[in-house]
Design a protein around this motif. Sequence first.
Motif, PDB file in Angstrom:
ATOM      1  N   ARG A 178       0.852  -1.188   0.000  1.00  8.82           N
ATOM      2  CA  ARG A 178       0.000   0.000   0.000  1.00  8.82           C
ATOM      3  C   ARG A 178       0.885   1.234   0.000  1.00  8.82           C
ATOM      4  NH1 ARG A 178      -4.680  -1.338   4.581  1.00  8.82           N
ATOM      5  NH2 ARG A 178      -5.388  -3.284   3.659  1.00  8.82           N
ATOM      6  N   GLU A 196      -2.035   7.894   9.193  1.00 11.17           N
ATOM      7  CA  GLU A 196      -1.825   6.500   9.541  1.00 11.17           C
ATOM      8  C   GLU A 196      -2.615   6.106  10.795  1.00 11.17           C
ATOM      9  OE1 GLU A 196       2.754   5.814   7.990  1.00 11.17           O
ATOM     10  OE2 GLU A 196       2.364   6.396  10.062  1.00 11.17           O
ATOM     11  N   VAL A 244      -3.690  -9.566  11.907  1.00 10.50           N
ATOM     12  CA  VAL A 244      -3.672  -8.889  10.606  1.00 10.50           C
ATOM     13  C   VAL A 244      -5.093  -8.517  10.173  1.00 10.50           C
ATOM     14  CG1 VAL A 244      -3.096  -9.162   8.166  1.00 10.50           C
ATOM     15  CG2 VAL A 244      -1.514  -9.976   9.920  1.00 10.50           C
ATOM     16  N   ALA A 277      -6.110  -5.423  12.010  1.00 11.42           N
ATOM     17  CA  ALA A 277      -5.514  -4.203  11.460  1.00 11.42           C
ATOM     18  C   ALA A 277      -6.182  -3.795  10.158  1.00 11.42           C
ATOM     19  CB  ALA A 277      -4.016  -4.415  11.243  1.00 11.42           C
ATOM     20  N   ASP A 278      -6.610  -4.768   9.373  1.00  8.90           N
ATOM     21  CA  ASP A 278      -7.130  -4.492   8.038  1.00  8.90           C
ATOM     22  C   ASP A 278      -8.458  -3.738   8.063  1.00  8.90           C
ATOM     23  OD1 ASP A 278      -6.628  -4.675   5.296  1.00  8.90           O
ATOM     24  OD2 ASP A 278      -7.966  -6.379   5.073  1.00  8.90           O
ATOM     25  N   ASN A 328      -5.471   2.936   6.552  1.00  8.11           N
ATOM     26  CA  ASN A 328      -4.007   3.068   6.533  1.00  8.11           C
ATOM     27  C   ASN A 328      -3.350   2.503   7.796  1.00  8.11           C
ATOM     28  OD1 ASN A 328      -4.079   4.442   4.027  1.00  8.11           O
ATOM     29  ND2 ASN A 328      -4.558   6.352   5.089  1.00  8.11           N
ATOM     30  N   PRO A 329      -3.562   1.228   8.098  1.00  8.32           N
ATOM     31  CA  PRO A 329      -2.994   0.674   9.335  1.00  8.32           C
ATOM     32  C   PRO A 329      -1.489   0.438   9.218  1.00  8.32           C
ATOM     33  CG  PRO A 329      -4.039  -1.055   8.063  1.00  8.32           C
ATOM     34  CD  PRO A 329      -4.310   0.230   7.325  1.00  8.32           C
ATOM     35  N   ALA A 372       0.880  -9.694   6.954  1.00  6.86           N
ATOM     36  CA  ALA A 372       0.577  -8.277   6.743  1.00  6.86           C
ATOM     37  C   ALA A 372       0.967  -7.849   5.333  1.00  6.86           C
ATOM     38  CB  ALA A 372       1.305  -7.425   7.779  1.00  6.86           C
ATOM     39  N   ASN A 393      -1.479  -8.594   2.733  1.00  8.19           N
ATOM     40  CA  ASN A 393      -2.642  -7.706   2.756  1.00  8.19           C
ATOM     41  C   ASN A 393      -2.262  -6.249   2.515  1.00  8.19           C
ATOM     42  OD1 ASN A 393      -5.271  -9.267   3.869  1.00  8.19           O
ATOM     43  ND2 ASN A 393      -3.432 -10.152   4.783  1.00  8.19           N
ATOM     44  N   ILE A 449      -0.247  -4.365   4.273  1.00  9.90           N
ATOM     45  CA  ILE A 449      -0.147  -3.618   5.530  1.00  9.90           C
ATOM     46  C   ILE A 449       1.316  -3.509   5.933  1.00  9.90           C
ATOM     47  CG2 ILE A 449      -0.778  -3.591   7.981  1.00  9.90           C
ATOM     48  CD1 ILE A 449      -3.282  -5.186   7.216  1.00  9.90           C
ATOM     49  N   ARG A 450       1.760  -2.303   6.243  1.00 10.22           N
ATOM     50  CA  ARG A 450       3.142  -2.099   6.664  1.00 10.22           C
ATOM     51  C   ARG A 450       3.353  -2.589   8.089  1.00 10.22           C
ATOM     52  NH1 ARG A 450       3.487   3.397   6.758  1.00 10.22           N
ATOM     53  NH2 ARG A 450       5.471   3.203   7.844  1.00 10.22           N
TER      54      ARG A 450
END
Length: 449
Positions: A168, A176, A259, A262-263, A267-268, A308, A311, A313-314
């Motif tokens: 992303r 964030e 995860v 967070a999703d 912007n997680p 992560a 998906n 995700i950082r």
Amino acid sequence: MTELTETLELKLVEPNAHKHRKLCETKRAYQDALEAAFNANCTSQSATNDIVVNYDLSGYAKNALKKYVPQLCGGSYDAKELHDDHPVRFTNEGPKLDHKPQNAIKWYIKIPHHDDYNLWLPAQPNPEQREWLEALRAGDATMGECRLFDRDGEWYFHIVATRDVEERETSSASKETPIGVDIGEASLLTVCHRDERGSPTAPNLWNDEGKRVRQLRETYFTATRRLQQRGSERIAESYGYELWRHIDHILHTVTSEVVAYADQFENPVLVLEDLTHIRENMDYGAFMNRRLHGWGFAKMHAQIRYKAAENGIRVETVNPAYTSKTCHCCGERGYRPKQATFKCSNSMCWVSEYQADLNAALNIADRYLENRRLSTSTRISDSLDLSGESHSREHTSGDDSAEDGARLTAPQDSQAVNESLRDSFAHQKSKISGDDADTQQATLGTYAS
């Protein structure tokens, strides 16, 4: 793009007598070749080749041995003796996957027996890894080393697969949603973040899973010790393997749920503690050391990272110093009278007692935000210095950006974060009434008192 690596497990459907015999022959020849090369202390590929060339194995197994044995003999592993049961390794050129969706069993594996003979066997994949298998079949992932296992008469095949996934877009810190992730013993994992007002929001604690993992580990150590004392090493190994498979299943389930948690946010960013040297620093006596070293920090970190990344995700890391002993509200150093309880030592702070793992998760998220602010301020100051619009300042060595793991020394990092939090706390006290503090305290209900 981010490169991900996953070990895919397929259980071979029970082979007929002929194929079972061929698999056993492959395993026996591989073990004999491995033992001969190890006993000859082959520290190079050419020396290993001189030994294994005489065994009835496929070239793919021999090439894997030529890479593996030098690692055992003084290389990256430097083994003193051989383990009883090594998996049969193959380089990636030999094994092949085939997919037949019209059949009841849809996946098939070609396993090299020797240079002129291969075995095609049906296999059942891990349901959670079917997407990876599809990527391998479509050429969107690459196959690495493969391994054949015999576990009490049941055969398994592992494939190391690698593929690239899209990331992303990196957002500014203001957009964030940093989510602190605390790995603990009471609660296996704890996650939490702050809302727009800065209040702790939507906490999640995996307490039952932590309790179950502790029970399984204790059962493992107790049972295997007794079996080994009776001379039943093979039974102990088999029993221990089943327990650790159960533990691994729990870890995979929990990290997947982290995860997924967070999703759901915009912007997680999952923020973990940088635990690079935590094992070296553990010395709490034999019993506690055994429990702490069995936590599986690295395994959970790795699972969170690759899930992560899948998906988009950082994942970032921060210095872990004092995250469990600092108040997430005022920044004062507190203490933990019990494993699951944190007490703030600041009489002016509305937090008197708090759930300890939740407090740590919030500090982890806050530390990431503070490191981002410090990094941004440093870049702005550097830009001003280069343009001659500000006075010169002394540059300190090192980099405290979150991208580099926030590798500050503990006093510097803790002091910077605590001062910032204290300033925020003082500013908040001057702005809001006591009712707002009550509202913030009520956000987490039973987690604060």
